[in-house]
Enzyme design. Structure first.
Site, PDB file in Angstrom:
ATOM      1  N   HIS A 194       0.752  -1.354  -0.115  1.00 30.57           N
ATOM      2  CA  HIS A 194       0.265   0.050   0.074  1.00 30.57           C
ATOM      3  C   HIS A 194       0.525   1.379   0.200  1.00 30.57           C
ATOM      4  O   HIS A 194       0.086   2.086  -0.476  1.00 30.57           O
ATOM      5  CB  HIS A 194      -0.433  -0.394   1.623  1.00 30.57           C
ATOM      6  CG  HIS A 194      -2.022   0.909   1.174  1.00 30.57           C
ATOM      7  ND1 HIS A 194      -3.134   1.736   1.006  1.00 30.57           N
ATOM      8  CD2 HIS A 194      -0.961   2.300   1.853  1.00 30.57           C
ATOM      9  CE1 HIS A 194      -3.066   2.739   1.595  1.00 30.57           C
ATOM     10  NE2 HIS A 194      -2.083   3.142   2.017  1.00 30.57           N
ATOM     11  N   GLU A 195       2.380   1.379   0.854  1.00 26.56           N
ATOM     12  CA  GLU A 195       2.615   2.268   0.738  1.00 26.56           C
ATOM     13  C   GLU A 195       3.419   2.682  -0.388  1.00 26.56           C
ATOM     14  O   GLU A 195       3.788   3.454  -0.726  1.00 26.56           O
ATOM     15  CB  GLU A 195       3.839   2.175   2.591  1.00 26.56           C
ATOM     16  CG  GLU A 195       3.096   2.064   3.432  1.00 26.56           C
ATOM     17  CD  GLU A 195       2.392   3.593   3.832  1.00 26.56           C
ATOM     18  OE1 GLU A 195       2.245   4.449   3.364  1.00 26.56           O
ATOM     19  OE2 GLU A 195       1.130   3.084   4.346  1.00 26.56           O
TER      20      GLU A 195
ATOM     21  N   GLU B 161      -5.318   7.027  -1.406  1.00 25.35           N
ATOM     22  CA  GLU B 161      -5.445   6.107  -0.013  1.00 25.35           C
ATOM     23  C   GLU B 161      -6.279   4.752  -1.190  1.00 25.35           C
ATOM     24  O   GLU B 161      -5.956   3.736  -0.217  1.00 25.35           O
ATOM     25  CB  GLU B 161      -5.467   6.436   1.334  1.00 25.35           C
ATOM     26  CG  GLU B 161      -4.994   7.395   2.147  1.00 25.35           C
ATOM     27  CD  GLU B 161      -3.974   7.142   2.308  1.00 25.35           C
ATOM     28  OE1 GLU B 161      -2.994   5.519   2.406  1.00 25.35           O
ATOM     29  OE2 GLU B 161      -2.336   8.092   1.899  1.00 25.35           O
TER      30      GLU B 161
ATOM     31  N   HIS C  52       1.970   4.225  -3.316  1.00 24.30           N
ATOM     32  CA  HIS C  52       1.606   5.808  -3.204  1.00 24.30           C
ATOM     33  C   HIS C  52       3.192   6.824  -4.229  1.00 24.30           C
ATOM     34  O   HIS C  52       3.021   7.363  -4.414  1.00 24.30           O
ATOM     35  CB  HIS C  52       2.237   6.795  -1.735  1.00 24.30           C
ATOM     36  CG  HIS C  52       1.159   6.747  -0.697  1.00 24.30           C
ATOM     37  ND1 HIS C  52      -0.163   6.862  -1.498  1.00 24.30           N
ATOM     38  CD2 HIS C  52       0.506   5.882   0.693  1.00 24.30           C
ATOM     39  CE1 HIS C  52      -1.292   5.870  -0.602  1.00 24.30           C
ATOM     40  NE2 HIS C  52      -0.443   5.888   0.615  1.00 24.30           N
TER      41      HIS C  52
END
Length: 415
Positions: A271-272, A351, A275
């Site tokens: 997930h990070e 997100e 970004h």
């Protein structure tokens, strides 16, 4: 007294709102599902969550007006003017007088705001979220005070100098803010973050190799993963990617390693990484630049109007008079608060996009539901927050939404 009366009325109204919207409810269609907190919170945790979120939300909604009230009092009581006059009577050079005035405003504001910070810290500690000692917490606040003072001094000195030069000072200030914003994003992970916490190489070499392999799959140029010691401060879990260019860092809180299994850790790291891959960091910088343009354009017009109307009563002799510092801080705070629904909405979309990318990168949502459940329990979060809380507080999708999305992803894959 009028300002204090309005503040008290607002505080009472917000207290009623957060109390009656605090119960952990999900739509009927999701009752009994993995998104229903009743299925993964204990009865005691549900009760604590409802109490804590009501008070936590009240603190949030009261914190802005509390700060505004401080600045209004400094202006309306003549304190800001009297401090400037006192410093002028001492007849010290402007390069000493101005930093002294900024320090005085910043210190008094910090002290008057401090009770709310103490309340928030004690509340978090009472419910087992915060583990940090009072001394450690105070140390962090004093460090933040020093950094924010130096930042405020530099920015306000440049701002007042540009205002004194006349013309479209707000446009010049905006142009200068662009490299400053990029610079701060670059130095944050390598200069500022290490002041607060200790960063080391990931303690699990095997997991680090899996994370780096995932980063390589996502075309992220990383050769190490950092672990930050947060267990002495909190029971919350987190991971993040920050920095720009050579300052890029992939960071895991040690609490995350202690409480999540391997699949859950890889999902949160994917997930990070999303970004970075989706250039959310760059878009964030661009967003900060665009929003600062809008805020400065609107703010300059409002600032001139207020100084024209109230300047004499508050002792503000001109637009570039240092007495106006509390007014500028007040305006920045109000405009920033008013923009939260927009910035939070954009953040929630980013997100949600990162969540989808993470599941696609790994090829599965396995572990995602349990991960979000554990994250929610760790901080006793409201899995389905009320509307105003969502608009003004939530920069991420709710835990309910993220669990539902994970289950939908698995269904689309035929599992």
């Amino acid at each position: 007294m009028r300002y204090i009366f309005l503040f008290v009325c607002y505080g009472l109204a917000i207290a009623v709102y957060v109390w009656y919207t605090s119960p952990q409810h999900v739509p009927e269609i999701y009752e009994g599902s993995a998104a229903d907190p009743a299925t993964f919170f204990t009865t005691r945790q549900l009760q604590n969550s409802e109490e804590l979120n009501a008070m936590r939300n009240w603190i949030f909604f009261i914190s802005g007006p509390w700060e505004w009230l401080i600045y209004v009092i400094l202006l309306s009581t003549g304190l800001a003017r009297s401090w400037r006059e006192t410093l002028e009577r001492i007849n010290i050079p402007i390069y000493i007088r101005f930093p002294a005035y900024v320090l005085l405003i910043h210190t008094v504001s910090f002290i008057l705001y401090f009770p709310l910070r103490v309340f928030g810290h004690n509340l978090s500690k009472a419910y087992g979220i915060t583990t940090q000692s009072a001394i450690g917490w105070l140390r962090d606040k004093l460090i933040a005070f020093g950094i924010s003072y130096l930042t405020m001094l530099a920015v306000s000195a440049v701002a007042f100098w540009l205002i004194s030069r006349g013309g479209r000072w707000w446009l010049k200030l905006w142009l200068i803010s662009i490299p400053f914003t990029v610079f701060m994003m670059f130095v944050q992970p390598v200069v500022i973050d290490p002041i607060y916490n200790q960063f080391t190489r990931l303690s699990d070499p095997q997991l680090e190799q899996q994370i780096l392999a995932l980063a390589d799959k996502a075309d992220i140029p990383a050769n190490r993963v950092y672990e930050v010691d947060m267990s002495e401060k909190t029971n919350a879990m987190n991971a993040y990617v920050n920095g720009l260019g050579s300052s890029l860092r992939i960071v895991l809180w040690d609490t995350t390693l202690q409480r999540l299994d391997e699949k859950e850790v890889l999902l949160i790291m994917a997930h990070e990484m999303a970004h970075y891959v989706k250039h959310h960091l760059e878009w964030s910088a661009l967003g900060a630049v665009v929003s600062s343009f809008i805020l400065l354009a609107i703010g300059s017009w409002v600032y001139k109007a207020i100084v024209r109307k109230r300047g004499l009563a508050w002792g503000i002799r001109s637009l570039s008079d240092m007495t106006a510092l509390p007014l500028i801080l007040l305006m920045l705070s109000v405009l920033s608060f008013a923009s939260l629904p927009i910035t939070n909405y954009i953040s929630r979309q980013a997100e949600a996009s990162a969540d989808q990318y993470a599941m696609e990168l790994i090829g599965s949502a396995e572990g995602s539901v349990s991960m979000h459940q554990k994250l929610a329990v760790a901080v006793l979060s409201d899995v389905n927050p009320p509307l105003l809380v969502k608009w003004f507080r939530d920069s991420h999708p709710s835990d309910m939404e993220r669990i539902i999305d994970a289950e939908s992803f698995e269904r689309r894959r035929g599992k």
